[in-house]
Scaffold this motif. Structure first.
Motif, PDB file in Angstrom:
ATOM      1  N   TRP A  87       0.903  -1.533   0.067  1.00 47.97           N
ATOM      2  CA  TRP A  87       0.192  -0.019  -0.590  1.00 47.97           C
ATOM      3  C   TRP A  87       0.968   0.847  -0.064  1.00 47.97           C
ATOM      4  O   TRP A  87       0.711   2.470  -1.063  1.00 47.97           O
ATOM      5  CB  TRP A  87      -0.793   0.122   1.243  1.00 47.97           C
ATOM      6  CG  TRP A  87      -1.935   1.392   1.617  1.00 47.97           C
ATOM      7  CD1 TRP A  87      -2.272   2.282   1.932  1.00 47.97           C
ATOM      8  CD2 TRP A  87      -3.273   2.034  -0.025  1.00 47.97           C
ATOM      9  NE1 TRP A  87      -2.833   3.150   1.626  1.00 47.97           N
ATOM     10  CE2 TRP A  87      -3.423   3.227   0.567  1.00 47.97           C
ATOM     11  CE3 TRP A  87      -3.475   0.991  -0.972  1.00 47.97           C
ATOM     12  CZ2 TRP A  87      -4.798   3.338  -0.060  1.00 47.97           C
ATOM     13  CZ3 TRP A  87      -3.655   2.032  -1.621  1.00 47.97           C
ATOM     14  CH2 TRP A  87      -4.655   2.532  -1.091  1.00 47.97           C
ATOM     15  N   PRO A  88       1.660   1.660   0.667  1.00 53.23           N
ATOM     16  CA  PRO A  88       2.436   2.563   0.253  1.00 53.23           C
ATOM     17  C   PRO A  88       3.071   2.943  -0.450  1.00 53.23           C
ATOM     18  O   PRO A  88       3.002   4.108  -1.040  1.00 53.23           O
ATOM     19  CB  PRO A  88       3.692   2.362   1.976  1.00 53.23           C
ATOM     20  CG  PRO A  88       3.328   1.258   2.477  1.00 53.23           C
ATOM     21  CD  PRO A  88       2.908   0.621   1.860  1.00 53.23           C
ATOM     22  N   HIS A  89       3.073   2.057  -1.585  1.00 49.04           N
ATOM     23  CA  HIS A  89       3.699   2.362  -2.878  1.00 49.04           C
ATOM     24  C   HIS A  89       2.998   2.427  -4.128  1.00 49.04           C
ATOM     25  O   HIS A  89       3.163   3.337  -5.102  1.00 49.04           O
ATOM     26  CB  HIS A  89       4.924   0.837  -3.496  1.00 49.04           C
ATOM     27  CG  HIS A  89       6.028   0.320  -2.298  1.00 49.04           C
ATOM     28  ND1 HIS A  89       7.278   1.185  -2.063  1.00 49.04           N
ATOM     29  CD2 HIS A  89       5.996  -0.430  -1.726  1.00 49.04           C
ATOM     30  CE1 HIS A  89       7.415   0.452  -1.460  1.00 49.04           C
ATOM     31  NE2 HIS A  89       6.947  -0.494  -0.916  1.00 49.04           N
ATOM     32  N   ILE A  90       1.758   2.254  -3.891  1.00 50.47           N
ATOM     33  CA  ILE A  90       0.154   2.192  -4.509  1.00 50.47           C
ATOM     34  C   ILE A  90       0.178   3.349  -4.209  1.00 50.47           C
ATOM     35  O   ILE A  90      -1.453   4.473  -4.721  1.00 50.47           O
ATOM     36  CB  ILE A  90       0.006   1.401  -4.730  1.00 50.47           C
ATOM     37  CG1 ILE A  90      -0.760   0.942  -3.901  1.00 50.47           C
ATOM     38  CG2 ILE A  90       0.471   0.219  -5.141  1.00 50.47           C
ATOM     39  CD1 ILE A  90      -1.699  -0.344  -4.394  1.00 50.47           C
ATOM     40  N   ALA A  91      -0.043   3.922  -2.645  1.00 52.36           N
ATOM     41  CA  ALA A  91      -1.792   4.640  -1.860  1.00 52.36           C
ATOM     42  C   ALA A  91      -1.749   6.346  -2.864  1.00 52.36           C
ATOM     43  O   ALA A  91      -2.200   6.543  -2.650  1.00 52.36           O
ATOM     44  CB  ALA A  91      -1.453   5.187  -0.799  1.00 52.36           C
ATOM     45  N   LYS A 116     -11.069  -1.183  -0.420  1.00 50.51           N
ATOM     46  CA  LYS A 116     -12.141  -1.556   0.885  1.00 50.51           C
ATOM     47  C   LYS A 116     -11.375  -1.980   1.435  1.00 50.51           C
ATOM     48  O   LYS A 116     -11.270  -1.947   2.433  1.00 50.51           O
ATOM     49  CB  LYS A 116     -13.345  -0.407   0.352  1.00 50.51           C
ATOM     50  CG  LYS A 116     -13.834  -0.934   1.385  1.00 50.51           C
ATOM     51  CD  LYS A 116     -15.380  -0.256   1.708  1.00 50.51           C
ATOM     52  CE  LYS A 116     -15.928  -1.069   2.559  1.00 50.51           C
ATOM     53  NZ  LYS A 116     -17.794  -0.365   1.992  1.00 50.51           N
ATOM     54  N   HIS A 117     -11.765  -3.309   1.377  1.00 48.20           N
ATOM     55  CA  HIS A 117     -11.549  -4.774   2.165  1.00 48.20           C
ATOM     56  C   HIS A 117     -10.085  -4.786   3.066  1.00 48.20           C
ATOM     57  O   HIS A 117     -10.117  -5.546   3.911  1.00 48.20           O
ATOM     58  CB  HIS A 117     -12.597  -5.865   1.726  1.00 48.20           C
ATOM     59  CG  HIS A 117     -14.062  -5.722   2.229  1.00 48.20           C
ATOM     60  ND1 HIS A 117     -14.989  -5.042   0.917  1.00 48.20           N
ATOM     61  CD2 HIS A 117     -14.647  -5.862   3.339  1.00 48.20           C
ATOM     62  CE1 HIS A 117     -16.284  -5.456   1.326  1.00 48.20           C
ATOM     63  NE2 HIS A 117     -15.750  -5.642   2.832  1.00 48.20           N
ATOM     64  N   CYS A 118      -9.561  -4.944   1.582  1.00 47.04           N
ATOM     65  CA  CYS A 118      -7.927  -5.082   1.655  1.00 47.04           C
ATOM     66  C   CYS A 118      -6.947  -4.241   3.204  1.00 47.04           C
ATOM     67  O   CYS A 118      -6.550  -4.292   3.882  1.00 47.04           O
ATOM     68  CB  CYS A 118      -6.768  -5.013   0.846  1.00 47.04           C
ATOM     69  SG  CYS A 118      -7.898  -6.688  -0.431  1.00 47.04           S
ATOM     70  N   LEU A 119      -8.133  -2.656   2.468  1.00 46.32           N
ATOM     71  CA  LEU A 119      -7.829  -1.768   3.419  1.00 46.32           C
ATOM     72  C   LEU A 119      -7.902  -1.641   4.889  1.00 46.32           C
ATOM     73  O   LEU A 119      -7.375  -1.910   5.386  1.00 46.32           O
ATOM     74  CB  LEU A 119      -7.875  -0.388   2.623  1.00 46.32           C
ATOM     75  CG  LEU A 119      -7.239   0.081   1.644  1.00 46.32           C
ATOM     76  CD1 LEU A 119      -7.911   1.377   0.983  1.00 46.32           C
ATOM     77  CD2 LEU A 119      -5.739   0.868   1.855  1.00 46.32           C
ATOM     78  N   LEU A 120      -9.769  -2.094   4.832  1.00 39.78           N
ATOM     79  CA  LEU A 120     -10.419  -2.274   6.284  1.00 39.78           C
ATOM     80  C   LEU A 120      -9.257  -3.329   7.005  1.00 39.78           C
ATOM     81  O   LEU A 120      -8.774  -3.107   8.310  1.00 39.78           O
ATOM     82  CB  LEU A 120     -11.066  -2.826   6.048  1.00 39.78           C
ATOM     83  CG  LEU A 120     -12.422  -1.392   5.242  1.00 39.78           C
ATOM     84  CD1 LEU A 120     -13.546  -1.725   4.999  1.00 39.78           C
ATOM     85  CD2 LEU A 120     -11.946  -0.112   6.351  1.00 39.78           C
ATOM     86  N   LYS A 121      -8.849  -4.187   6.655  1.00 42.78           N
ATOM     87  CA  LYS A 121      -8.378  -5.903   6.529  1.00 42.78           C
ATOM     88  C   LYS A 121      -6.379  -5.071   7.545  1.00 42.78           C
ATOM     89  O   LYS A 121      -6.341  -5.596   8.779  1.00 42.78           O
ATOM     90  CB  LYS A 121      -8.043  -6.633   6.073  1.00 42.78           C
ATOM     91  CG  LYS A 121      -7.229  -8.017   6.985  1.00 42.78           C
ATOM     92  CD  LYS A 121      -6.636  -8.825   5.006  1.00 42.78           C
ATOM     93  CE  LYS A 121      -6.631 -10.047   5.802  1.00 42.78           C
ATOM     94  NZ  LYS A 121      -5.871 -11.061   4.758  1.00 42.78           N
ATOM     95  N   GLY A 161      -6.318  -2.191   8.298  1.00 43.05           N
ATOM     96  CA  GLY A 161      -6.613  -0.826   9.754  1.00 43.05           C
ATOM     97  C   GLY A 161      -6.494   0.541   9.443  1.00 43.05           C
ATOM     98  O   GLY A 161      -6.233   1.407   9.461  1.00 43.05           O
ATOM     99  N   LEU A 162      -6.626   0.343   7.510  1.00 46.33           N
ATOM    100  CA  LEU A 162      -5.859   1.810   6.682  1.00 46.33           C
ATOM    101  C   LEU A 162      -7.442   2.344   6.257  1.00 46.33           C
ATOM    102  O   LEU A 162      -8.329   1.752   5.788  1.00 46.33           O
ATOM    103  CB  LEU A 162      -5.329   1.248   5.623  1.00 46.33           C
ATOM    104  CG  LEU A 162      -3.680   0.587   5.914  1.00 46.33           C
ATOM    105  CD1 LEU A 162      -3.229   0.359   4.728  1.00 46.33           C
ATOM    106  CD2 LEU A 162      -3.085   1.358   7.388  1.00 46.33           C
ATOM    107  N   GLU A 163      -7.407   3.663   6.295  1.00 43.42           N
ATOM    108  CA  GLU A 163      -7.878   4.395   5.554  1.00 43.42           C
ATOM    109  C   GLU A 163      -8.682   4.063   4.047  1.00 43.42           C
ATOM    110  O   GLU A 163      -7.262   4.041   3.276  1.00 43.42           O
ATOM    111  CB  GLU A 163      -7.780   6.349   5.404  1.00 43.42           C
ATOM    112  CG  GLU A 163      -8.965   7.005   5.547  1.00 43.42           C
ATOM    113  CD  GLU A 163      -8.736   8.273   5.396  1.00 43.42           C
ATOM    114  OE1 GLU A 163      -9.207   9.543   4.739  1.00 43.42           O
ATOM    115  OE2 GLU A 163      -6.847   8.757   6.131  1.00 43.42           O
ATOM    116  N   VAL A 164     -10.142   3.948   3.856  1.00 38.57           N
ATOM    117  CA  VAL A 164     -10.556   4.426   1.811  1.00 38.57           C
ATOM    118  C   VAL A 164     -10.478   5.758   1.918  1.00 38.57           C
ATOM    119  O   VAL A 164     -11.182   6.280   2.012  1.00 38.57           O
ATOM    120  CB  VAL A 164     -11.706   3.340   2.220  1.00 38.57           C
ATOM    121  CG1 VAL A 164     -12.181   3.524   0.507  1.00 38.57           C
ATOM    122  CG2 VAL A 164     -11.515   1.832   3.042  1.00 38.57           C
TER     123      VAL A 164
END
Length: 179
Positions: free
Chosen positions: A70-74, A96-101, A103-106
């Motif tokens: 995620w930090p590379h594509i956010a 969305k579900h990968c982010l929520l898994k 604990g990241l903001e959508v």
């Protein structure tokens, strides 16, 4: 047109089980870049999903988790880019579900679904699946359900529609995700 087409594949029926992601970057109506990564979903692979996309647990054993990727594509999702997907509700739900898994903001972003544009523009096609559209529009699709090939095909479909119908016809299909 400037946009980024994206596509996920999942390890199983759970939307938080992304096992690959591809991005195709379009700038000034030209495909300028792409990104592909396997993802370790840290969950079981269902045989049916593997049968569809060919990715196995062994393939992703050394791949980054979604949280590591995620930090590379956010920035793509936060920088007001237009994002495009074929069957966008699925791909947005996986994101969305990968982010929520993790604990990241959508993030909120603009999304355009080429299934919806295709149903509008090509009502006479037998269906609006990615492989059917590619065949009908003479767009090369080497390996359907390979995220990289699917994202590239999605980008080419939208470029074809922009050329055939114009940007004004596409603007009404842009939505904000999540609502």
């Amino acid at each position: 047109m400037n946009f980024i087409a994206f596509d996920f594949e999942t390890a199983n029926a759970k939307r938080n089980s992304a096992c690959s992601l591809a991005l195709t970057v379009v700038e000034d109506n030209q495909i300028t870049d792409s990104f592909y990564s396997l993802i370790n979903p840290e969950s079981e692979f269902h045989w049916r999903n593997t049968q569809i996309h060919g990715i196995t647990a062994q393939d992703v054993a050394q791949a980054p988790t979604f949280g590591q990727l995620w930090p590379h594509i956010a920035g793509i999702f936060y920088n007001q880019n237009l994002l495009v997907a074929h069957n966008a509700p699925f791909d947005c739900s996986v994101l969305k579900h990968c982010l929520l898994k993790e604990g990241l903001e959508v993030p909120r972003f603009n999304i355009l679904d080429t299934v919806k544009t295709s149903k509008h523009f090509y009502q006479n096609f037998p269906n609006h699946k990615l492989d059917t559209l590619c065949q009908e529009l003479n767009i090369r699709l080497d390996h359907h359900h390979n995220a990289n090939d699917d994202a590239l095909a999605c980008a080419k479909i939208l470029l074809h529609q922009e050329k055939e119908f114009g940007l004004n016809q596409l603007e009404s299909f842009v939505k904000v995700y999540p609502k």
